[in-house]
Write a protein that holds these residues in place. Structure first.
Motif, mmCIF file in Angstrom:
data_model
loop_
_atom_site.group_PDB
_atom_site.id
_atom_site.type_symbol
_atom_site.label_atom_id
_atom_site.label_comp_id
_atom_site.label_asym_id
_atom_site.label_seq_id
_atom_site.Cartn_x
_atom_site.Cartn_y
_atom_site.Cartn_z
ATOM 1 N N ARG A 22 0.844 -1.211 0.000
ATOM 2 C CA ARG A 22 0.000 0.000 0.000
ATOM 3 C C ARG A 22 0.874 1.255 0.000
ATOM 4 N N HIS A 23 1.888 1.260 0.845
ATOM 5 C CA HIS A 23 2.732 2.447 1.000
ATOM 6 C C HIS A 23 3.453 2.799 -0.292
ATOM 7 N N TYR A 24 3.985 1.782 -0.965
ATOM 8 C CA TYR A 24 4.765 2.025 -2.186
ATOM 9 C C TYR A 24 3.945 1.822 -3.458
ATOM 10 N N GLN A 25 2.652 1.579 -3.287
ATOM 11 C CA GLN A 25 1.717 1.397 -4.408
ATOM 12 C C GLN A 25 2.210 0.310 -5.366
ATOM 13 N N LEU A 26 2.485 -0.846 -4.784
ATOM 14 C CA LEU A 26 2.948 -1.993 -5.550
ATOM 15 C C LEU A 26 1.978 -3.163 -5.371
ATOM 16 N N PRO A 27 1.864 -4.042 -6.361
ATOM 17 C CA PRO A 27 1.048 -5.245 -6.201
ATOM 18 C C PRO A 27 1.685 -6.182 -5.180
ATOM 19 N N HIS A 28 0.854 -6.978 -4.513
ATOM 20 C CA HIS A 28 1.334 -7.865 -3.453
ATOM 21 C C HIS A 28 0.898 -9.297 -3.711
ATOM 22 N N LEU A 29 1.798 -10.237 -3.427
ATOM 23 C CA LEU A 29 1.463 -11.654 -3.526
ATOM 24 C C LEU A 29 1.875 -12.370 -2.245
ATOM 25 N N ASP A 30 0.904 -12.997 -1.601
ATOM 26 C CA ASP A 30 1.169 -13.884 -0.471
ATOM 27 C C ASP A 30 1.450 -15.253 -1.067
ATOM 28 N N THR A 31 2.720 -15.606 -1.219
ATOM 29 C CA THR A 31 3.067 -16.843 -1.915
ATOM 30 C C THR A 31 2.673 -18.088 -1.121
ATOM 31 N N GLY A 32 2.483 -17.924 0.182
ATOM 32 C CA GLY A 32 2.034 -19.059 0.973
ATOM 33 C C GLY A 32 0.671 -19.563 0.538
ATOM 34 N N LEU A 33 -0.138 -18.659 -0.008
ATOM 35 C CA LEU A 33 -1.461 -19.065 -0.498
ATOM 36 C C LEU A 33 -1.350 -20.062 -1.640
ATOM 37 N N LEU A 111 6.449 -9.442 -2.421
ATOM 38 C CA LEU A 111 6.099 -10.843 -2.243
ATOM 39 C C LEU A 111 6.481 -11.273 -0.841
ATOM 40 N N ASP A 112 5.614 -12.035 -0.193
ATOM 41 C CA ASP A 112 5.989 -12.585 1.105
ATOM 42 C C ASP A 112 5.841 -14.092 1.096
ATOM 43 N N GLY A 113 6.719 -14.732 1.859
ATOM 44 C CA GLY A 113 6.699 -16.180 1.924
ATOM 45 C C GLY A 113 7.792 -16.700 2.818
ATOM 46 N N ARG A 114 8.402 -17.805 2.401
ATOM 47 C CA ARG A 114 9.480 -18.406 3.181
ATOM 48 C C ARG A 114 10.798 -18.465 2.420
ATOM 49 N N ASP A 115 10.745 -18.323 1.111
ATOM 50 C CA ASP A 115 11.989 -18.425 0.330
ATOM 51 C C ASP A 115 12.072 -17.362 -0.761
#
Length: 217
Positions: A22-33, A111-115
């Motif tokens: 939101r802050h940097y106006q970038l798309p986000h992906l929760d890769t854990g999903l 992107l957020d995740g584990r790797d």
């Protein structure tokens, strides 16, 4: 700008990644999903000899439409299934391009995740590794489930979190560890707002440093 946010379950990485996007106006992906969706798709085969083959097939067919049922995908069971399919090399291979293409879209992404910082985007502009102690993570996850009306066994949930961390860290096909160039952020004692401020400060400082390095090159 590509921002990689890694960390264990309930460390706050997803919330921080959303806030950074939101802050940097970038798309986000929760890769854990992605892994959760694959796991849920093959739940019926969990204790059968077909589990691995079915998981690979599900991963190869996965698209964004499979990521919409958040109530199911964020359940404790989905998390356990995700950890089980994540050890399958062909599943990780099938999901790699999905994640990589998302990261490389024009303008960048979070992107957020584990790797993410170790395997998916080792060339990310900024890498954060979010951590919090197991007790704090258990309590956060318990409150999430209780807010949905679920009955929570905190003892069992604590051990599920510990077991999943161990399985993911020992995964020979994974990359769940802090890379040398990642910034460590411990959220155990931080509110959501304070953690996000700290994360933004890390990103701003890292990008300013990169800009300075480019100006002298």
């Amino acid at each position: 700008m590509i921002i990689a946010v890694d960390g264990p379950a309930a460390s706050g990485k997803g919330t921080l990644a959303q806030g950074l996007a939101r802050h940097y106006q970038l798309p986000h992906l929760d890769t854990g999903l992605l892994y959760r969706a694959v796991g849920v798709a093959v739940e019926a085969f969990e204790d059968t000899s077909e589990f691995e083959a079915k998981a690979i097939e599900a991963a190869q067919k996965l698209d964004a439409a499979h990521l919409t049922d958040l109530e199911t995908l964020t359940s404790a069971k989905a998390g356990t299934l995700a950890s089980k399919v994540a050890v399958i090399a062909e599943v990780r291979k099938a999901l790699f391009d999905f994640q990589r293409n998302f990261a490389l879209q024009p303008g960048g992404a979070v992107l957020d995740g584990r790797d993410i910082g170790t395997k998916i985007c080792p060339d990310a502009d900024v890498k954060l590794f979010i951590q919090a102690d197991s007790k704090a993570r258990m309590e956060r996850r318990a409150r999430q489930f209780e807010a949905r009306g679920e009955v929570v066994d905190r003892y069992a949930l604590y051990h599920q979190i510990e077991e999943r961390d161990a399985r993911d860290m020992l995964n020979p096909n994974g990359g769940f560890y802090k890379s040398d160039d990642a910034h460590l952020l411990d959220t155990t004692q931080l509110s959501i707002e304070a953690a996000l401020r700290a994360a933004i400060a890390i990103v701003d400082q890292a990008m300013a440093l990169k800009a300075g390095e480019r100006s002298f090159s």
